[in-house]
Design a protein around this motif. Sequence first.
Motif, mmCIF file in Angstrom:
data_model
loop_
_atom_site.group_PDB
_atom_site.id
_atom_site.type_symbol
_atom_site.label_atom_id
_atom_site.label_comp_id
_atom_site.label_asym_id
_atom_site.label_seq_id
_atom_site.Cartn_x
_atom_site.Cartn_y
_atom_site.Cartn_z
ATOM 1 N N ALA A 1 0.862 -1.202 0.000
ATOM 2 C CA ALA A 1 0.000 0.000 0.000
ATOM 3 C C ALA A 1 0.883 1.231 0.000
ATOM 4 O O ALA A 1 1.035 1.920 1.013
ATOM 5 N N PRO A 2 1.498 1.557 -1.148
ATOM 6 C CA PRO A 2 2.420 2.698 -1.182
ATOM 7 C C PRO A 2 1.742 4.053 -1.170
ATOM 8 O O PRO A 2 2.395 5.068 -0.925
ATOM 9 N N GLY A 3 0.446 4.159 -1.386
ATOM 10 C CA GLY A 3 -0.192 5.469 -1.531
ATOM 11 C C GLY A 3 -1.111 5.847 -0.403
ATOM 12 O O GLY A 3 -2.077 6.602 -0.627
ATOM 13 N N LEU A 4 -0.899 5.392 0.802
ATOM 14 C CA LEU A 4 -1.800 5.719 1.912
ATOM 15 C C LEU A 4 -1.649 7.156 2.389
ATOM 16 O O LEU A 4 -2.567 7.718 2.974
ATOM 17 N N GLY A 5 -0.515 7.757 2.193
ATOM 18 C CA GLY A 5 -0.287 9.114 2.669
ATOM 19 C C GLY A 5 0.517 9.125 3.950
ATOM 20 O O GLY A 5 0.528 8.164 4.724
ATOM 21 N N LEU A 6 1.201 10.252 4.175
ATOM 22 C CA LEU A 6 2.095 10.354 5.329
ATOM 23 C C LEU A 6 1.323 10.268 6.646
ATOM 24 O O LEU A 6 1.795 9.657 7.613
ATOM 25 N N ALA A 7 0.150 10.854 6.710
ATOM 26 C CA ALA A 7 -0.617 10.847 7.970
ATOM 27 C C ALA A 7 -0.987 9.418 8.376
ATOM 28 O O ALA A 7 -0.823 9.023 9.534
ATOM 29 N N ASN A 8 -1.484 8.642 7.422
ATOM 30 C CA ASN A 8 -1.829 7.258 7.732
ATOM 31 C C ASN A 8 -0.594 6.435 8.093
ATOM 32 O O ASN A 8 -0.628 5.578 8.992
ATOM 33 N N ASP A 9 0.519 6.683 7.349
ATOM 34 C CA ASP A 9 1.753 5.958 7.681
ATOM 35 C C ASP A 9 2.218 6.255 9.107
ATOM 36 O O ASP A 9 2.621 5.355 9.854
#
Length: 613
Positions: A152-160
């Motif tokens: 899932a490379p596109g979850l976003g920095l906040a979710n990561d």
Amino acid sequence: AARMAAKGSGGEVMAVYIARSDGLTAASPKELAVQRTLVEDLGGSFHQVIGDDIPAALLEFARGVNATQIVLGVSRRKAWQYVFGPGVGATVARESGPDLDVHLVTHDRMGKGTDLSRPPRTARLGRNRRVCGWLIGMAGPVLLSLLLRGVAPGLGLANDMLLFLTLTVAAALLGGMLPALASAAFGSLLLNYYFTPPVHHVLISNSRNIVALVIFIAVAVSVASVVDLAARRTHQAARLRAESEILSHLAGSVLRGENSLGSLLETVRETFGMESVALLEREHDLAPWTCTAGVGTRAHVERPEHADVDMPMGASMSLALTGRVLTAEDRRVLGAFAAQAAVVLDRQRLRTEAEQARALAEGNRIRTALLAAVSHDLRTPLAGIKASVSSLRSDDVEWSEEDRAALLEAIEEGADRLDHLVGNLLDMSRLQTDTVTPLIRELDLDEVVPLALDALAVPAGNVDLDIPEDLPMVAADKGLLERVVANVIENALKYSPAGATVLVAASTTADQVQLRVVDRGPGVPEDAKERIFEPFQRHGDAPRGAGVGLGLAVARGFTEALGGTLTAEDTPGGGLTMVLVLPRVPDRPHAQAPSDDRPDGARLSRTPSPGDG
């Protein structure tokens, strides 16, 4: 410390060594032995307790033994080592409170450095939890980075960041502060390198991402601190709850009056998981120690200093435990047990002294009554015998055959009375010394009761026997039972009015046989029914020559030796009924009397005459 105690009011010196719970010690056994010898030479006592927080353990011990002063050496730390904390001396001085005076003593090694390491803050957590916390805190971010980059490379920095924060929280929940801090630092580096532009560089191009990473680290540290604090508070709460339960049980045993010293020491051994517990005593400071009581599988120590745990209780008593060293908190609870053990021991000794005093008082009472009996009841027949013999031997008087027969009869009656009184006295002495050994066998009451009547030497009276032929046999000693029946019937005849009949009737219940001796005398008040069975008790206005008051006491003592009971009841219409209850022989056929002895179902009537017996 020894000099301060000597200059004061004779205080006690107690040296304390704090050992780590993980087994790591800063002193070798040889060094500890030297210290123990020095303390004992100075008249003090050496104690070893377990504690990962040295200042807390020391203060806990001091308050547990009601110490007033603490003497410590100045810290050996160098200046830069104070970054890790203020040191033991400063911490103890700060947290001692107004009830403890702390003295810091200089020495030649102050400020020269020490290799003592600060105990980990996660010492309250279990080893398995800390291992899991480190695994999640260090391996978790690596696995999560691989998963986010590949799946899932596109979850976003906040979710990561939230996912990495979840791992940090999990590490904090399991391992406490250090795994969480490591997870937060390692996770922030991975977030910066793989997920914060520009990627694959330890650089941040957007200032908002810097704020997000700072917040991430702050939240991780806060959560780790809360979890670590909660773990320590949970441990303290569990310990306090266990202490309260133990102390509640101890207080309940005090209120219930449980006085078994052995059971109390066994409770101490089980509570603290010890191999043995011993209560040691000595008469004075120079006297040897003796073991008053002890429990456990291991041999008891001979001196308090040889034990793993020594709990002094004054100068002459100590509770010695072997098996392991206790923490300062455990010693506080042990102090309550030690105080209760001292109370139980004193209570047992007071009870023993009271029983001895009661026995002496009873002996004095019996001796006084015996002297009174000897002074009158035994001297009266002796005086009669002496007068009759002197009269017969006198040459001044010519006695007729009738007079001579009367004087001989008086001598015989006096001798019989003496024999009866001395027999009762001997029987009572046998009962009081527990030397009565009955020979139990199966008996018929219609065999024993006539023998008892034949043994009675009464001047007059009527006795009616009502003993059924089919009455079950009893288990008793023939000689003792005959004496019991004779004494009870004699007592009934003694208090019966002239011309009255004493009834002796037998009956049976499910497992007992009852023999009732009924008289029509004055009776006995309810509050005196038990008192008449005591030695040297004569109820009412019995004449002084009627005996020393041992007949019923001997009868009850022999009855209890046979496993039966002898009680007094009111006779309907006036009088007293003695109820003799004996164990019945179960499921055995009754031995029939010979057919020519007396007819079946007949009642025996007997009128004793002066010549009976």
